[in-house]
Scaffold this motif. Sequence first.
Motif, PDB file in Angstrom:
ATOM      1  N   VAL A   7      -3.287 -11.123   6.636  1.00  9.95           N
ATOM      2  CA  VAL A   7      -3.901  -9.810   6.900  1.00  9.95           C
ATOM      3  C   VAL A   7      -3.510  -8.873   5.769  1.00  9.95           C
ATOM      4  CG1 VAL A   7      -4.184  -7.897   8.526  1.00  9.95           C
ATOM      5  CG2 VAL A   7      -3.644 -10.192   9.379  1.00  9.95           C
ATOM      6  N   HIS A  11      -1.365  -6.950  -3.483  1.00  7.77           N
ATOM      7  CA  HIS A  11      -0.560  -7.802  -4.367  1.00  7.77           C
ATOM      8  C   HIS A  11       0.119  -8.928  -3.588  1.00  7.77           C
ATOM      9  CE1 HIS A  11      -0.589  -5.495  -8.194  1.00  7.77           C
ATOM     10  NE2 HIS A  11      -1.007  -4.543  -7.376  1.00  7.77           N
ATOM     11  N   ALA A  13      -0.606 -10.287  -0.639  1.00  3.48           N
ATOM     12  CA  ALA A  13      -1.539 -11.268  -0.078  1.00  3.48           C
ATOM     13  C   ALA A  13      -2.005 -12.248  -1.156  1.00  3.48           C
ATOM     14  CB  ALA A  13      -2.736 -10.537   0.539  1.00  3.48           C
ATOM     15  N   ARG A  42      -3.097  -2.421  -8.224  1.00  4.07           N
ATOM     16  CA  ARG A  42      -3.088  -1.019  -7.823  1.00  4.07           C
ATOM     17  C   ARG A  42      -2.490  -0.085  -8.906  1.00  4.07           C
ATOM     18  NH1 ARG A  42      -4.736  -0.513  -2.581  1.00  4.07           N
ATOM     19  NH2 ARG A  42      -4.469  -2.673  -2.012  1.00  4.07           N
ATOM     20  N   LEU A  45      -4.515   2.468 -11.071  1.00  3.63           N
ATOM     21  CA  LEU A  45      -5.328   3.508 -10.426  1.00  3.63           C
ATOM     22  C   LEU A  45      -4.879   4.920 -10.780  1.00  3.63           C
ATOM     23  CD1 LEU A  45      -5.893   2.028  -6.842  1.00  3.63           C
ATOM     24  CD2 LEU A  45      -7.319   1.768  -8.889  1.00  3.63           C
ATOM     25  N   SER A  46      -3.571   5.104 -11.014  1.00  2.89           N
ATOM     26  CA  SER A  46      -3.086   6.451 -11.354  1.00  2.89           C
ATOM     27  C   SER A  46      -2.968   6.617 -12.872  1.00  2.89           C
ATOM     28  CB  SER A  46      -1.717   6.682 -10.709  1.00  2.89           C
ATOM     29  OG  SER A  46      -0.880   5.565 -10.925  1.00  2.89           O
ATOM     30  N   THR A  77     -13.203  -5.965   6.428  1.00  9.40           N
ATOM     31  CA  THR A  77     -12.926  -6.487   7.773  1.00  9.40           C
ATOM     32  C   THR A  77     -11.509  -6.096   8.172  1.00  9.40           C
ATOM     33  OG1 THR A  77     -14.298  -8.393   7.224  1.00  9.40           O
ATOM     34  CG2 THR A  77     -12.932  -8.585   9.187  1.00  9.40           C
ATOM     35  N   ALA A 105       0.411  -8.563   5.459  1.00 12.57           N
ATOM     36  CA  ALA A 105       0.623  -7.981   4.114  1.00 12.57           C
ATOM     37  C   ALA A 105      -0.150  -6.674   4.086  1.00 12.57           C
ATOM     38  CB  ALA A 105       0.141  -8.950   3.043  1.00 12.57           C
ATOM     39  N   GLY A 107       0.727  -3.483   3.669  1.00 13.10           N
ATOM     40  CA  GLY A 107       1.026  -2.409   2.718  1.00 13.10           C
ATOM     41  C   GLY A 107       1.351  -1.069   3.380  1.00 13.10           C
ATOM     42  N   LEU A 126      -4.006   9.046  -3.267  1.00 12.43           N
ATOM     43  CA  LEU A 126      -4.355   7.969  -4.192  1.00 12.43           C
ATOM     44  C   LEU A 126      -3.669   6.687  -3.765  1.00 12.43           C
ATOM     45  CD1 LEU A 126      -5.763   6.998  -6.689  1.00 12.43           C
ATOM     46  CD2 LEU A 126      -4.008   8.073  -8.092  1.00 12.43           C
ATOM     47  N   ARG A 127      -4.418   5.849  -3.063  1.00  8.98           N
ATOM     48  CA  ARG A 127      -3.835   4.586  -2.609  1.00  8.98           C
ATOM     49  C   ARG A 127      -4.707   3.407  -3.006  1.00  8.98           C
ATOM     50  NH1 ARG A 127       0.901   2.432  -1.904  1.00  8.98           N
ATOM     51  NH2 ARG A 127       0.320   0.289  -1.505  1.00  8.98           N
ATOM     52  N   ILE A 153       3.694   8.659  -8.150  1.00 10.33           N
ATOM     53  CA  ILE A 153       2.226   8.707  -8.247  1.00 10.33           C
ATOM     54  C   ILE A 153       1.757  10.093  -8.684  1.00 10.33           C
ATOM     55  CG2 ILE A 153       0.093   8.572  -6.877  1.00 10.33           C
ATOM     56  CD1 ILE A 153       1.283   6.077  -5.578  1.00 10.33           C
ATOM     57  N   SER A 321       7.172   2.682 -14.188  1.00 15.71           N
ATOM     58  CA  SER A 321       6.210   3.768 -14.015  1.00 15.71           C
ATOM     59  C   SER A 321       5.852   4.285 -15.403  1.00 15.71           C
ATOM     60  CB  SER A 321       6.854   4.888 -13.184  1.00 15.71           C
ATOM     61  OG  SER A 321       6.029   6.049 -13.187  1.00 15.71           O
TER      62      SER A 321
HETATM   63  P1  FAD Z   1      -1.058  -3.171  -0.802  1.00 16.07           P
HETATM   64  O1  FAD Z   1      -1.293  -3.512  -2.241  1.00 16.07           O
HETATM   65  O2  FAD Z   1      -1.047  -1.778  -0.370  1.00 16.07           O
HETATM   66  O3  FAD Z   1      -2.105  -3.996   0.078  1.00 16.07           O
HETATM   67  C1  FAD Z   1      -2.232  -3.849   1.465  1.00 16.07           C
HETATM   68  C2  FAD Z   1      -3.665  -4.168   1.835  1.00 16.07           C
HETATM   69  O4  FAD Z   1      -3.769  -4.406   3.231  1.00 16.07           O
HETATM   70  C3  FAD Z   1      -4.627  -3.033   1.527  1.00 16.07           C
HETATM   71  O5  FAD Z   1      -5.750  -3.555   0.884  1.00 16.07           O
HETATM   72  C4  FAD Z   1      -4.983  -2.495   2.908  1.00 16.07           C
HETATM   73  O6  FAD Z   1      -6.229  -1.872   2.935  1.00 16.07           O
HETATM   74  C5  FAD Z   1      -4.950  -3.796   3.718  1.00 16.07           C
HETATM   75  N1  FAD Z   1      -4.807  -3.640   5.170  1.00 16.07           N
HETATM   76  C6  FAD Z   1      -3.909  -2.873   5.830  1.00 16.07           C
HETATM   77  N2  FAD Z   1      -4.056  -3.013   7.167  1.00 16.07           N
HETATM   78  C7  FAD Z   1      -5.074  -3.892   7.355  1.00 16.07           C
HETATM   79  C8  FAD Z   1      -5.703  -4.446   8.519  1.00 16.07           C
HETATM   80  N3  FAD Z   1      -5.301  -4.128   9.751  1.00 16.07           N
HETATM   81  N4  FAD Z   1      -6.718  -5.320   8.344  1.00 16.07           N
HETATM   82  C9  FAD Z   1      -7.129  -5.659   7.100  1.00 16.07           C
HETATM   83  N5  FAD Z   1      -6.582  -5.174   5.966  1.00 16.07           N
HETATM   84  C10 FAD Z   1      -5.558  -4.299   6.095  1.00 16.07           C
HETATM   85  N6  FAD Z   1       4.290  -0.390  -8.288  1.00 16.07           N
HETATM   86  C11 FAD Z   1       4.975  -0.724  -9.409  1.00 16.07           C
HETATM   87  O7  FAD Z   1       5.875  -1.586  -9.342  1.00 16.07           O
HETATM   88  N7  FAD Z   1       4.712  -0.078 -10.599  1.00 16.07           N
HETATM   89  C12 FAD Z   1       3.719   0.855 -10.721  1.00 16.07           C
HETATM   90  O8  FAD Z   1       3.499   1.397 -11.804  1.00 16.07           O
HETATM   91  C13 FAD Z   1       2.986   1.201  -9.556  1.00 16.07           C
HETATM   92  N8  FAD Z   1       1.980   2.098  -9.629  1.00 16.07           N
HETATM   93  C14 FAD Z   1       1.253   2.386  -8.505  1.00 16.07           C
HETATM   94  C15 FAD Z   1       0.196   3.290  -8.594  1.00 16.07           C
HETATM   95  C16 FAD Z   1      -0.573   3.592  -7.475  1.00 16.07           C
HETATM   96  C17 FAD Z   1      -1.715   4.562  -7.578  1.00 16.07           C
HETATM   97  C18 FAD Z   1      -0.274   2.971  -6.219  1.00 16.07           C
HETATM   98  C19 FAD Z   1      -1.089   3.283  -4.994  1.00 16.07           C
HETATM   99  C20 FAD Z   1       0.787   2.072  -6.126  1.00 16.07           C
HETATM  100  C21 FAD Z   1       1.549   1.761  -7.262  1.00 16.07           C
HETATM  101  N9  FAD Z   1       2.601   0.856  -7.205  1.00 16.07           N
HETATM  102  C22 FAD Z   1       3.305   0.532  -8.334  1.00 16.07           C
HETATM  103  C23 FAD Z   1       2.993   0.236  -5.932  1.00 16.07           C
HETATM  104  C24 FAD Z   1       2.335  -1.124  -5.769  1.00 16.07           C
HETATM  105  O9  FAD Z   1       0.968  -1.035  -6.027  1.00 16.07           O
HETATM  106  C25 FAD Z   1       2.610  -1.610  -4.361  1.00 16.07           C
HETATM  107  O10 FAD Z   1       3.996  -1.800  -4.229  1.00 16.07           O
HETATM  108  C26 FAD Z   1       1.856  -2.918  -4.067  1.00 16.07           C
HETATM  109  O11 FAD Z   1       0.476  -2.703  -4.094  1.00 16.07           O
HETATM  110  C27 FAD Z   1       2.284  -3.466  -2.711  1.00 16.07           C
HETATM  111  O12 FAD Z   1       1.523  -4.590  -2.406  1.00 16.07           O
HETATM  112  P2  FAD Z   1       1.202  -4.976  -0.885  1.00 16.07           P
HETATM  113  O13 FAD Z   1       0.352  -6.196  -0.958  1.00 16.07           O
HETATM  114  O14 FAD Z   1       2.443  -5.007  -0.102  1.00 16.07           O
HETATM  115  O15 FAD Z   1       0.359  -3.761  -0.304  1.00 16.07           O
END
Ligand code: FAD
Length: 404
Positions: A7, A11, A13, A42, A45-46, A77, A105, A107, A126-127, A153, A321
């Motif tokens: 889910v 990153h 997933a 991600r 994006l910033s 979905t 996963a 986030g 900004l997410r 961010i 960063s």
């Molecule tokens: P995410 O990448 O947030 O993915 C989670 C996903 O799950 C999302 O697509 C969400 O929509 C989906 N989701 C949630 N609930 C559900 C559900 N119920 N059903 C279906 N889908 C669902 N980190 C660094 O180390 N260096 C950086 O320079 C840096 N810059 C960043 C800049 C920005 C603008 C942002 C937003 C983040 C940045 N980060 C950076 C942080 C990094 O992007 C996150 O740590 C990373 O994306 C975490 O990965 P994740 O898979 O845990 O969560």
Amino acid sequence: MKKIVVVGGGHAAAQFCASVLESGQAVQMALVTEEGYLPYQRPPLSKTFIKDENPQPAWLRPGSFYADNGIVVHVNTRVTAINPGAHEVTLYSGDRFSYDTLVLATGTRARMLPLLDGDFSNVFTLRNMADAQGLREQIGPAQNVLVFGGGFIGLELAATAAGLGKQVTVLEAADRLLGRSVSSEVSDYLLATHRANGIAIELGCRADRLEVADGIVKGAWVGERFFAADVVVVGIGAEPNVELAQDAGLSCDNGIVVNEFMQTSHPDIYAIGDCTAFPSASLGRRIRLESVQNANDQARCAARSIQGDPVPYTALPWFWSDQGGTRIQIAGVPDTHHERALRGNPADGKFSVLYFDGNRLTCAESVNCPADHLASRRLISGEVPLDRTKALDPTVALKTLDQA
Ligand code: FAD
């Protein structure tokens, strides 16, 4: 064949799917994401996504990766419920998927300031890519960009907007930038550098009312001072997406609680990435991190656990960063109980802040010093005893200190 449902489409997933495939075991995998895209990077994006002329999503894996490996990706979905007893998830559509192992996963989501939590067409957090696309469109013609929050961010976005020639103001409630994340030496350096690049930064500053016309925020008042805005960005941190886990009865505490193998309080459900609260081997307590490194390494760890080859999660946290021309890199997690000292001189535009526990390095915050960062990661992980005088001498390369 074992059925795994993932889910989330970020990153963690994407890396999880790749790590499961690397093991060569036959499994059936499905990835369910509420976003309309395959998993993408991600961090841009910033940074580049806002300023590049024709930005493209930076896919973490090409579409063929999922198709060729039989990973069924469901975009747009949302998973709305988990039934751990029946080993089933329910989707927003009402459809159900069964699983042998479930991986959460999910986030985080951006926090919103109550003052700005309304139907305003020029206010952004900004997410995700949709946020970045909306922001890009409005930043183009804007003159005044008002940023709430001097965290990573907010500052990255502020630097990007300033690079585009915008008049940028950052309002930060605390008395220094990045107060919860870095030492005061790094905060001070960033304050001076961003101000020198034309960004107005107000510390200890909380807006108390807005100026609004036709659903557009025209600016914010702090007492008698007015800060004009064409675009407003709120960068005040993020909340872990735990509700799905919580409703299913899983243990949550500022994140979905996992053990050192990324297993939640239900044995067939794992959680990885920004949404987890996990036991930190180095700090001896449970923490939650938001970084690409943590998402990727926890994904690798969960993949091994699920495939019967568990290894506890002990990866060294690291983070970067990019803020305009300044690159901040952090190895380890800053511990305020540890002694810290400067290596190099901020006036030279590059330096590191080193944290020591006795003669061991525990954390390094490097500014424009990639070599220090890379060497620190090895020194911290290897628990190499250090001669502090040498470690703090910028003419001695840190990387030579583990060769003694
Ligand atoms: P995410 O990448 O947030 O993915 C989670 C996903 O799950 C999302 O697509 C969400 O929509 C989906 N989701 C949630 N609930 C559900 C559900 N119920 N059903 C279906 N889908 C669902 N980190 C660094 O180390 N260096 C950086 O320079 C840096 N810059 C960043 C800049 C920005 C603008 C942002 C937003 C983040 C940045 N980060 C950076 C942080 C990094 O992007 C996150 O740590 C990373 O994306 C975490 O990965 P994740 O898979 O845990 O969560």
